[in-house]
Design a protein around this motif. Structure first.
Motif, PDB file in Angstrom:
ATOM      1  N   MET A  17       0.800  -1.224   0.000  1.00 16.92           N
ATOM      2  CA  MET A  17       0.000   0.000   0.000  1.00 16.92           C
ATOM      3  C   MET A  17       0.837   1.280   0.000  1.00 16.92           C
ATOM      4  O   MET A  17       1.751   1.432   0.802  1.00 16.92           O
ATOM      5  CB  MET A  17      -0.903  -0.030   1.223  1.00 16.92           C
ATOM      6  N   CYS A  18       0.508   2.185  -0.900  1.00 21.38           N
ATOM      7  CA  CYS A  18       1.224   3.462  -0.964  1.00 21.38           C
ATOM      8  C   CYS A  18       0.574   4.451  -0.002  1.00 21.38           C
ATOM      9  O   CYS A  18      -0.553   4.238   0.466  1.00 21.38           O
ATOM     10  CB  CYS A  18       1.144   4.003  -2.391  1.00 21.38           C
ATOM     11  N   ASP A  24     -14.506   2.686  -6.365  1.00 24.00           N
ATOM     12  CA  ASP A  24     -13.694   1.890  -5.434  1.00 24.00           C
ATOM     13  C   ASP A  24     -12.604   2.755  -4.836  1.00 24.00           C
ATOM     14  O   ASP A  24     -11.806   3.341  -5.556  1.00 24.00           O
ATOM     15  CB  ASP A  24     -13.042   0.708  -6.174  1.00 24.00           C
ATOM     16  N   LEU A  25     -12.590   2.803  -3.510  1.00 24.36           N
ATOM     17  CA  LEU A  25     -11.560   3.585  -2.822  1.00 24.36           C
ATOM     18  C   LEU A  25     -10.191   2.995  -3.157  1.00 24.36           C
ATOM     19  O   LEU A  25      -9.209   3.709  -3.340  1.00 24.36           O
ATOM     20  CB  LEU A  25     -11.819   3.524  -1.312  1.00 24.36           C
ATOM     21  N   VAL A  26     -10.155   1.686  -3.197  1.00 26.31           N
ATOM     22  CA  VAL A  26      -8.941   0.970  -3.614  1.00 26.31           C
ATOM     23  C   VAL A  26      -9.393  -0.197  -4.476  1.00 26.31           C
ATOM     24  O   VAL A  26     -10.505  -0.679  -4.318  1.00 26.31           O
ATOM     25  CB  VAL A  26      -8.151   0.415  -2.406  1.00 26.31           C
ATOM     26  N   HIS A  27      -8.529  -0.642  -5.364  1.00 28.92           N
ATOM     27  CA  HIS A  27      -8.883  -1.809  -6.162  1.00 28.92           C
ATOM     28  C   HIS A  27      -8.552  -3.062  -5.360  1.00 28.92           C
ATOM     29  O   HIS A  27      -7.686  -3.839  -5.726  1.00 28.92           O
ATOM     30  CB  HIS A  27      -8.132  -1.795  -7.499  1.00 28.92           C
ATOM     31  N   ARG A  71       6.137   8.422  -7.456  1.00 27.18           N
ATOM     32  CA  ARG A  71       7.340   7.777  -6.911  1.00 27.18           C
ATOM     33  C   ARG A  71       7.071   6.370  -6.355  1.00 27.18           C
ATOM     34  O   ARG A  71       7.822   5.447  -6.650  1.00 27.18           O
ATOM     35  CB  ARG A  71       8.004   8.658  -5.858  1.00 27.18           C
ATOM     36  N   PRO A  72       5.977   6.171  -5.575  1.00 28.26           N
ATOM     37  CA  PRO A  72       5.722   4.799  -5.110  1.00 28.26           C
ATOM     38  C   PRO A  72       5.613   3.797  -6.259  1.00 28.26           C
ATOM     39  O   PRO A  72       6.103   2.669  -6.162  1.00 28.26           O
ATOM     40  CB  PRO A  72       4.393   4.919  -4.351  1.00 28.26           C
ATOM     41  N   THR A  73       5.014   4.208  -7.380  1.00 24.86           N
ATOM     42  CA  THR A  73       4.917   3.302  -8.534  1.00 24.86           C
ATOM     43  C   THR A  73       6.312   3.007  -9.073  1.00 24.86           C
ATOM     44  O   THR A  73       6.658   1.848  -9.348  1.00 24.86           O
ATOM     45  CB  THR A  73       4.024   3.941  -9.635  1.00 24.86           C
ATOM     46  N   LYS A  74       7.138   4.051  -9.204  1.00 20.45           N
ATOM     47  CA  LYS A  74       8.496   3.844  -9.737  1.00 20.45           C
ATOM     48  C   LYS A  74       9.306   2.929  -8.811  1.00 20.45           C
ATOM     49  O   LYS A  74      10.036   2.054  -9.276  1.00 20.45           O
ATOM     50  CB  LYS A  74       9.222   5.183  -9.875  1.00 20.45           C
ATOM     51  N   GLU A  75       9.175   3.143  -7.495  1.00 18.52           N
ATOM     52  CA  GLU A  75       9.931   2.307  -6.540  1.00 18.52           C
ATOM     53  C   GLU A  75       9.520   0.848  -6.665  1.00 18.52           C
ATOM     54  O   GLU A  75      10.369  -0.045  -6.654  1.00 18.52           O
ATOM     55  CB  GLU A  75       9.656   2.781  -5.101  1.00 18.52           C
ATOM     56  N   THR A  93      -0.244  -1.279  -5.121  1.00 16.62           N
ATOM     57  CA  THR A  93      -0.281  -0.119  -4.223  1.00 16.62           C
ATOM     58  C   THR A  93      -1.545  -0.045  -3.360  1.00 16.62           C
ATOM     59  O   THR A  93      -1.658   0.838  -2.516  1.00 16.62           O
ATOM     60  CB  THR A  93      -0.153   1.186  -5.028  1.00 16.62           C
ATOM     61  N   SER A  94      -2.526  -0.937  -3.595  1.00 18.33           N
ATOM     62  CA  SER A  94      -3.709  -0.899  -2.720  1.00 18.33           C
ATOM     63  C   SER A  94      -3.854  -2.191  -1.918  1.00 18.33           C
ATOM     64  O   SER A  94      -4.928  -2.483  -1.412  1.00 18.33           O
ATOM     65  CB  SER A  94      -4.967  -0.601  -3.541  1.00 18.33           C
ATOM     66  N   THR A  95      -2.771  -2.931  -1.766  1.00 15.47           N
ATOM     67  CA  THR A  95      -2.848  -4.195  -1.023  1.00 15.47           C
ATOM     68  C   THR A  95      -2.487  -3.979   0.451  1.00 15.47           C
ATOM     69  O   THR A  95      -1.398  -3.473   0.756  1.00 15.47           O
ATOM     70  CB  THR A  95      -1.876  -5.223  -1.645  1.00 15.47           C
ATOM     71  N   PRO A  96      -3.388  -4.349   1.371  1.00 15.68           N
ATOM     72  CA  PRO A  96      -3.079  -4.159   2.797  1.00 15.68           C
ATOM     73  C   PRO A  96      -1.928  -5.057   3.271  1.00 15.68           C
ATOM     74  O   PRO A  96      -1.795  -6.184   2.785  1.00 15.68           O
ATOM     75  CB  PRO A  96      -4.379  -4.558   3.514  1.00 15.68           C
TER      76      PRO A  96
END
Ligand code: SF4
Length: 291
Positions: free
Chosen positions: A11-12, A36-39, A189-193, A259-262
């Motif tokens: 999660m970002c 959806d707040l998150v997928h 940036r979180p996606t790039k990381e 990025t939306s996984t708890p």
């Protein structure tokens, strides 16, 4: 069997903050989230259980308060919602806001906007709905759809793979050699990381498990990238999707997540893999003992 986690995963901050905001605004009062707040089906299910409703169609909203997700929305859309007498809570990620400002700046400087992203995705709709004109392209084959213009301003959906985006920008430059093609990097940036981390993980591992909701674009991309780098990859939603028959016991298995996984879900996947690995280890020990 060896188990490794990607260096950056899960999660970002944008999604985490949006979830916190939804919890805060749903305490003791009804809240409707627009989309959806998150997928991630598991996170959304928890919200539904605590009385939060999810609607795409504003005519079905029963609460007086609605939330715009981290993906953001256009000004037009937000005004439409307000005109219905609804109170709007914006959970738009600051990096999505940056993408909005970037596109506005390109347009105000006379560039024709080209967005590299998924057509119809909620973030892309938010980025483009206020624009008088623009072209959204998802793949190199669609570069032909860009109309000739002396100044082309290119930006991207925040979760697009940056190497692919840069490659497409180069192709646009080649296709329009007499145009000024200006690229503003809006991939977050979180996606790039996570993309960099998956490159490292995929080359070290035989198998990669990418944990994330079925509709999570960036989880799908993590699995695709792993396959492109030679690993066997599975896009799973949780530990229950793991089939022990996928492994022989000899592999190095990498775990990454969208990025939306708890975090709890990633921990549960790791625990399941530890269990499978210990099953293999016990089998080897008993085979050795039997010799
Ligand atoms: S993926 Fe990037 S832009 Fe989207 S919410 Fe997370 S940090 Fe923000």
């Amino acid at each position: 069997m060896k188990i490794k986690r990607a260096q950056h995963y899960g999660m970002c901050f944008g999604v985490r903050d949006a979830i916190d905001l939804a919890r805060e605004h749903s305490k003791g009062q009804p809240l409707t989230i627009l989309g959806d707040l998150v997928h991630n089906e598991k996170v959304m299910e928890d919200f539904r259980r605590s009385g939060v409703t999810v609607e795409r169609d504003t005519s079905r909203v029963k609460s007086t308060k609605v939330m715009i997700t981290a993906h953001g929305a256009s000004r037009k859309r937000i005004e439409e919602v307000r005109s219905l007498g609804l109170e709007v809570v914006e959970a738009t990620c600051p990096l999505v806001r940056y993408a909005h400002r970037t596109v506005e700046k390109l347009v105000s400087r006379g560039f024709y906007p080209v967005i590299i992203g998924k057509k119809g995705h909620v973030e892309v709709l938010g980025l483009t709905e206020d624009l008088a004109e623009c072209t959204v392209i998802e793949n190199p084959g669609e570069i032909e759809q860009i109309p000739p213009h002396p100044k082309l301003g290119v930006a991207a959906q925040t979760t697009q793979p940056i190497s692919r985006v840069r490659g497409m920008v180069e192709m646009i430059r080649q296709r329009f050699p007499s145009s000024e093609v200006y690229f503003m990097d809006t991939v977050c940036r979180p996606t790039k990381e996570r993309q960099k981390a998956i490159e490292d993980l995929a080359v070290e591992c035989d198998v990669v498990l990418a944990v994330g909701g079925r509709d999570s674009n960036n989880t799908r991309q993590l699995a695709e990238k792993s396959r492109a780098l030679g690993a066997r990859a599975y896009h799973i939603q949780g530990p229950e999707d793991i089939d022990a028959a996928w492994f022989s016991g000899e592999e190095t298995v990498g775990i990454t997540a969208g990025t939306s996984t708890p975090d709890e879900l990633i921990d549960a996947v790791e625990a399941r893999m530890e269990q499978i690995a210990s099953g293999f280890a016990k089998r080897v020990m008993s085979e050795v003992a039997a010799v």
